[in-house]
Design a protein around this motif. Sequence first.
Motif: not given
Length: 253
Positions: A130-134, A180-182, A188-192
């Motif tokens: 997970i990434e968070t932008y500012f 960006e949540c996944a 693996q992240e796509n399946a989750r």
Amino acid sequence: MSLKRICAVLSAGALLLFNACTHGGAKVANTSKGGFTTVILDAGHGGKDNGGTSRRGASPFQLEKNLTLDTAKRVRDLLRRSGFRVVMMRDGDYFIELDDRVARANKEGSTAILVSIHYNATSNSSASGIETYFWRADSHGLATRVESHVVNATGEHSGGVIRRRLRLTRNPDIRCVLCECAYLTNGQENARVADSNTRQRIAEGIAAGIVEQARLGDVGITAVPEIWAPLSRAEDARSGGGHASRRHRSKRS
């Protein structure tokens, strides 16, 4: 939909704010340290713009635009139950130009924040997290809290809080972040995230970060300096400058 899970990821202080708010659209007190009562939720992409996608042959094969809208609606419901006024940038499958999103956010004024919701994609199938932008210094606290709460709510890897000059982090005149949540290109992240329970936890993390920022403001957050830069433009994305993640340059944000 129960609030029990979101309460589990809230700090004790944020939980007090949740309990103090009434249901049915009651307004959050103007005295909150965060200084905002309106949250603009931007579900990334839409309509003709699918955004990122799962890898070819992935099961399930998913379009970012569908996941962002689903997640944004979940965040909306949680925030409204907590007394915030929530504005949806889009509430269906249609396209809005980025500059129009900026203009719409600016109309809400300084007592509003903008949170743009995305799902990542890249040619590197091992990229994850997970990434968070500012960009704005006054958005660093919000980005930090959203990143922390989404990571805690999901148990996923943190890709960090990243300062990046995007059109939805640099150009608005109000506080703004992009999460960006996944990674859809990580199997693996796509399946989750195909599981609605995972998307609910993501939404609860985003909502918890917003609630905490409303209550505490930037208390406990390391300050960052303001950095001047020109407005982000579409040409920046085409040239690879001032755009998305360090690992992801394939779609517009």
